[in-house]
Design a protein around this motif. Structure first.
Motif, PDB file in Angstrom:
ATOM      1  N   LYS A  24      65.956  -9.183   0.362  1.00 44.68           N
ATOM      2  CA  LYS A  24      66.679  -8.973  -0.898  1.00 44.68           C
ATOM      3  C   LYS A  24      65.849  -9.489  -2.072  1.00 44.68           C
ATOM      4  CE  LYS A  24      71.269  -8.921   1.055  1.00 44.68           C
ATOM      5  NZ  LYS A  24      72.633  -9.397   0.917  1.00 44.68           N
TER       6      LYS A  24
ATOM      7  N   THR B  56      66.007 -11.411  -5.809  1.00 40.43           N
ATOM      8  CA  THR B  56      66.766 -12.271  -6.718  1.00 40.43           C
ATOM      9  C   THR B  56      66.012 -12.311  -8.035  1.00 40.43           C
ATOM     10  OG1 THR B  56      67.583 -13.628  -4.893  1.00 40.43           O
ATOM     11  CG2 THR B  56      67.687 -14.595  -7.091  1.00 40.43           C
ATOM     12  N   ARG B  57      66.726 -12.080  -9.128  1.00 36.93           N
ATOM     13  CA  ARG B  57      66.103 -12.064 -10.458  1.00 36.93           C
ATOM     14  C   ARG B  57      66.686 -13.190 -11.298  1.00 36.93           C
ATOM     15  NH1 ARG B  57      62.987  -8.970 -13.278  1.00 36.93           N
ATOM     16  NH2 ARG B  57      63.179  -8.750 -15.507  1.00 36.93           N
TER      17      ARG B  57
ATOM     18  N   PRO C  62      72.650 -12.438  -8.714  1.00 39.07           N
ATOM     19  CA  PRO C  62      72.909 -12.384  -7.266  1.00 39.07           C
ATOM     20  C   PRO C  62      71.824 -11.592  -6.554  1.00 39.07           C
ATOM     21  CG  PRO C  62      74.314 -10.821  -8.410  1.00 39.07           C
ATOM     22  CD  PRO C  62      73.576 -11.604  -9.468  1.00 39.07           C
ATOM     23  N   PRO C  63      71.531 -11.930  -5.297  1.00 42.25           N
ATOM     24  CA  PRO C  63      70.548 -11.149  -4.533  1.00 42.25           C
ATOM     25  C   PRO C  63      71.025  -9.709  -4.373  1.00 42.25           C
ATOM     26  CG  PRO C  63      71.062 -13.209  -3.421  1.00 42.25           C
ATOM     27  CD  PRO C  63      72.043 -13.056  -4.544  1.00 42.25           C
ATOM     28  N   THR C  64      70.094  -8.775  -4.516  1.00 46.11           N
ATOM     29  CA  THR C  64      70.434  -7.357  -4.342  1.00 46.11           C
ATOM     30  C   THR C  64      69.518  -6.704  -3.334  1.00 46.11           C
ATOM     31  OG1 THR C  64      69.011  -6.747  -6.190  1.00 46.11           O
ATOM     32  CG2 THR C  64      71.332  -7.091  -6.676  1.00 46.11           C
TER      33      THR C  64
END
Length: 92
Positions: free
Chosen positions: A73, A75-76, A90-92
């Motif tokens: 995933k 994360t930004r 949130p992790p995508t």
């Protein structure tokens, strides 16, 4: 009927690559991470919890604790230099 090959097999010389997640930052002049991978930079890194030291062009530095990176995933973290703040997405 075909013969069955029952000879022992050599283990593969190429191990499966370790899982990684991606951590990216925007709006900051520099970022240093510390956590499961030791001290590192954003990018493809092992999953786990990290602390980030974020530096802005003004010289201000802020600390972000508990940045979670999950395998597979992204994360930004988005930072706003004017207010010297960052928000972890949130992790995508």
């Amino acid at each position: 009927m075909s013969p069955v090959d029952s000879s022992p097999r050599e283990p593969s010389s190429q191990a499966d690559p370790a899982p990684t997640g991606t951590l990216s930052f925007s709006g900051a002049a520099g970022v240093t991470l510390s956590g499961v991978a030791g001290v590192t930079s954003p990018g493809a890194i092992p999953p786990g919890m990290y602390a980030a030291a974020v530096r802005f062009d003004s010289g201000t530095e802020v600390q972000i604790a508990n940045v979670r990176v999950e395998a597979g995933k992204a994360t930004r973290v988005t930072c706003v230099a004017q207010f010297a703040t960052c928000k972890v997405g949130p992790p995508t």
